[in-house]
Design an enzyme around this catalytic site. Sequence first.
Site, PDB file in Angstrom:
ATOM      1  N   CYS A  18       0.869  -1.182   0.000  1.00 22.24           N
ATOM      2  CA  CYS A  18       0.000   0.000   0.000  1.00 22.24           C
ATOM      3  C   CYS A  18       0.900   1.224   0.000  1.00 22.24           C
ATOM      4  O   CYS A  18       2.095   1.115  -0.291  1.00 22.24           O
ATOM      5  CB  CYS A  18      -1.006  -0.013   1.151  1.00 22.24           C
ATOM      6  SG  CYS A  18      -0.308   0.125   2.792  1.00 22.24           S
ATOM      7  N   CYS A  55      -4.156  -0.704  -1.954  1.00 23.79           N
ATOM      8  CA  CYS A  55      -4.485   0.719  -1.946  1.00 23.79           C
ATOM      9  C   CYS A  55      -5.448   1.018  -3.099  1.00 23.79           C
ATOM     10  O   CYS A  55      -5.933   0.105  -3.758  1.00 23.79           O
ATOM     11  CB  CYS A  55      -3.214   1.559  -2.059  1.00 23.79           C
ATOM     12  SG  CYS A  55      -2.105   1.045  -3.391  1.00 23.79           S
ATOM     13  N   CYS A  63       3.135   1.058  -8.180  1.00 24.96           N
ATOM     14  CA  CYS A  63       3.900  -0.051  -7.618  1.00 24.96           C
ATOM     15  C   CYS A  63       4.920  -0.543  -8.652  1.00 24.96           C
ATOM     16  O   CYS A  63       4.546  -0.917  -9.763  1.00 24.96           O
ATOM     17  CB  CYS A  63       2.950  -1.189  -7.227  1.00 24.96           C
ATOM     18  SG  CYS A  63       3.770  -2.567  -6.411  1.00 24.96           S
TER      19      CYS A  63
END
Length: 151
Positions: free
Chosen positions: A10, A84, A92
């Site tokens: 996250c 998230c 990411c």
Amino acid sequence: MESIKVLFVCIHNSARSQMAEAFLNQLGNGQFYAESAGLEPGTLNQVVVAAMKLEGIDISANKTKTINAMITFGKKFDYIITVCDETNAEKCPIVPGSGARLHWSFDDPSALTGSYIEKLNQTLLIMHQIKARIEKWIKEIQTLTNLPEST
């Protein structure tokens, strides 16, 4: 059989990914090994610590980690699961040598407003959503891989 390695990601590794890591390690019956990390450094959310303690899981000694540290250490995972929102999940980075990427969006306990009790109650709802998703996913993976069901 070797454990299925999972990394939950996250934004700050302060709430959602910490809860997901703890639940998978607890509920996975040794069939899974979970870690968590954030896109950037964070501080462990103390309301999340309190919520998890109410669930019987103590994460108070956990440290927040970054995904870049995971990459630097050369860790490899069978699954990278972002927890998230979609916009942040797209940030990411690729973890070299790792397997499938999944995205499960949950509200951010760190963004909650109101009194401590209001934040705790909302965090408990998010925590139960994460736990339910982990339980469902464990069953899906057990079916796909012929792992025995957890007791």
